[in-house]
Design a protein around this motif. Structure first.
Motif, mmCIF file in Angstrom:
data_model
loop_
_atom_site.group_PDB
_atom_site.id
_atom_site.type_symbol
_atom_site.label_atom_id
_atom_site.label_comp_id
_atom_site.label_asym_id
_atom_site.label_seq_id
_atom_site.Cartn_x
_atom_site.Cartn_y
_atom_site.Cartn_z
ATOM 1 N N PHE A 105 0.859 -1.174 0.000
ATOM 2 C CA PHE A 105 0.000 0.000 0.000
ATOM 3 C C PHE A 105 0.900 1.230 0.000
ATOM 4 O O PHE A 105 2.099 1.151 0.312
ATOM 5 N N VAL A 106 0.328 2.373 -0.313
ATOM 6 C CA VAL A 106 1.105 3.608 -0.362
ATOM 7 C C VAL A 106 1.737 3.921 0.996
ATOM 8 O O VAL A 106 2.894 4.354 1.074
ATOM 9 N N THR A 107 0.996 3.701 2.086
ATOM 10 C CA THR A 107 1.551 3.995 3.411
ATOM 11 C C THR A 107 2.706 3.066 3.765
ATOM 12 O O THR A 107 3.600 3.452 4.528
ATOM 13 N N ASP A 108 2.727 1.857 3.211
ATOM 14 C CA ASP A 108 3.869 0.958 3.412
ATOM 15 C C ASP A 108 5.114 1.560 2.783
ATOM 16 O O ASP A 108 6.210 1.530 3.361
ATOM 17 N N VAL A 109 4.939 2.098 1.580
ATOM 18 C CA VAL A 109 6.051 2.679 0.835
ATOM 19 C C VAL A 109 6.532 3.977 1.484
ATOM 20 O O VAL A 109 7.740 4.212 1.610
ATOM 21 N N LEU A 110 5.593 4.819 1.916
ATOM 22 C CA LEU A 110 5.984 6.066 2.572
ATOM 23 C C LEU A 110 6.749 5.792 3.869
ATOM 24 O O LEU A 110 7.740 6.467 4.171
ATOM 25 N N SER A 111 6.305 4.807 4.621
ATOM 26 C CA SER A 111 7.000 4.436 5.855
ATOM 27 C C SER A 111 8.392 3.898 5.549
ATOM 28 O O SER A 111 9.372 4.240 6.221
ATOM 29 N N GLY A 112 8.478 3.065 4.528
ATOM 30 C CA GLY A 112 9.776 2.517 4.140
ATOM 31 C C GLY A 112 10.737 3.602 3.685
ATOM 32 O O GLY A 112 11.930 3.565 3.998
ATOM 33 N N ALA A 113 10.210 4.588 2.940
ATOM 34 C CA ALA A 113 11.046 5.692 2.478
ATOM 35 C C ALA A 113 11.579 6.503 3.660
ATOM 36 O O ALA A 113 12.744 6.932 3.667
ATOM 37 N N LEU A 114 10.748 6.713 4.651
ATOM 38 C CA LEU A 114 11.160 7.476 5.833
ATOM 39 C C LEU A 114 12.233 6.733 6.621
ATOM 40 O O LEU A 114 13.248 7.316 7.022
ATOM 41 N N ILE A 115 12.028 5.440 6.838
ATOM 42 C CA ILE A 115 12.996 4.628 7.583
ATOM 43 C C ILE A 115 14.330 4.562 6.844
ATOM 44 O O ILE A 115 15.401 4.769 7.425
ATOM 45 N N GLY A 116 14.267 4.263 5.544
ATOM 46 C CA GLY A 116 15.487 4.166 4.753
ATOM 47 C C GLY A 116 16.240 5.476 4.688
ATOM 48 O O GLY A 116 17.473 5.516 4.822
ATOM 49 N N SER A 117 15.515 6.570 4.491
ATOM 50 C CA SER A 117 16.145 7.888 4.407
ATOM 51 C C SER A 117 16.820 8.264 5.725
ATOM 52 O O SER A 117 17.921 8.831 5.728
ATOM 53 N N ALA A 118 16.165 7.952 6.833
ATOM 54 C CA ALA A 118 16.737 8.267 8.146
ATOM 55 C C ALA A 118 18.058 7.527 8.352
ATOM 56 O O ALA A 118 19.047 8.106 8.819
ATOM 57 N N CYS A 119 18.084 6.248 7.983
ATOM 58 C CA CYS A 119 19.315 5.453 8.137
ATOM 59 C C CYS A 119 20.394 5.946 7.181
ATOM 60 O O CYS A 119 21.565 6.051 7.552
ATOM 61 N N GLY A 120 19.997 6.258 5.937
ATOM 62 C CA GLY A 120 20.962 6.715 4.947
ATOM 63 C C GLY A 120 21.568 8.063 5.279
ATOM 64 O O GLY A 120 22.696 8.359 4.870
ATOM 65 N N PHE A 121 20.845 8.872 6.030
ATOM 66 C CA PHE A 121 21.356 10.182 6.433
ATOM 67 C C PHE A 121 22.147 10.104 7.743
ATOM 68 O O PHE A 121 23.218 10.704 7.875
#
Length: 267
Positions: A212-228
């Motif tokens: 679902f879209v919220t799955d992807v948005l959550s994944g983007a937030l988690i991944g971005s936080a770790c990558g930064f």
């Protein structure tokens, strides 16, 4: 000119070398806690995945009206070509940041260790969340779910967060951050390219019926936080006493210690 600072903190010896051409550094006070925490996260996620029992393959069609209006509006049935396209992009792009080790003036060991820590953190958080949060994938709400090969028992109930999106955004943000520090003149186009690829993968995960879209948005937030976060704590902003950051701005440095963390601000 180099200045070497020796610190002895709770049996950890940290050696920092500050020079105008060094952007990131590895120190025991940062990397031992980071590597340890990342390893614990990954191990915990794997153990949790084995501990919590998930039912086997379930072909029961579910009612899409039970899903919130936002997610149900963008939900799709399963598409194998789009699923494969997202996986190919993710696995290919996720190893690309290693190439940053060959940037002129970059230390390959530092880049590789930082990316290893980023992968450990992002994958550990993702596995832990998928193991304890049960959410049916979108394709279980449509008739053609029998075409889906569930190689991992219970995979159909691990929709949140999107693992592909966590992986690709962690790689994209990490690559953007590190590259921009060495090549500030081409920061914008490279960052746009990385985030475009990552967003494309997220869209494919929705269109393929896997998330679902919220799955992807959550994944983007988690991944971005770790990558930064990981390259941020390794960044050197203070080269010598009394000097500002590379761009002349106040220097900020984050330090990790066994008992916590601290910020150093220099004007």
């Amino acid at each position: 000119m180099r200045k070497v600072i020796f610190r002895l903190l709770f049996c950890f010896v940290s050696v920092g070398v500050y020079a105008s051409d060094i952007v990131f550094e590895l120190t025991a006070s940062k990397d031992i806690p980071l590597l340890s925490a990342g390893t614990v996260l990954c191990t915990t996620g794997i153990m949790a995945d084995n501990y919590f029992s998930f039912p086997g393959r379930d072909k029961t069609k579910r009612d899409i009206s039970s899903v919130n209006a936002f997610d149900s509006f963008f939900a799709h049935s399963y598409s194998k070509p789009l699923d494969m396209a997202a996986s190919i992009l993710t696995y290919t792009f996720s190893v690309a940041p290693v190439a940053l080790a060959f940037i002129p003036d970059a230390d390959w060991k530092t880049v590789c260790v930082m990316y290893a820590e980023t992968v450990l953190f992002s994958q550990g958080v993702k596995e832990a969340l998928k193991s304890v949060v049960r959410r049916y994938r979108p394709y279980t709400y449509y008739d053609n779910q029998e075409s889906v090969s569930l190689y991992v028992p219970g995979d159909y109930i691990k929709s949140w967060p999107s693992g592909h999106t966590v992986t690709i955004f962690a790689a994209a943000v990490f690559a953007s951050y590190v590259y921009s520090e060495y090549n500030p003149d081409s920061e914008v186009p490279f960052t746009l390219f990385c985030l475009t690829v990552a967003s494309g993968v997220g869209s494919l995960r929705v269109l393929s019926g896997n998330h679902f879209v919220t799955d992807v948005l959550s994944g983007a937030l988690i991944g971005s936080a770790c990558g930064f976060f990981v390259p941020f704590v390794h960044k050197i902003n203070r080269h010598m006493p009394g000097k500002k950051g590379r761009d002349g701005s106040p220097a900020i440095q984050m330090m990790l210690y066994p008992c916590g963390a601290g910020l150093h601000l220099e004007f």
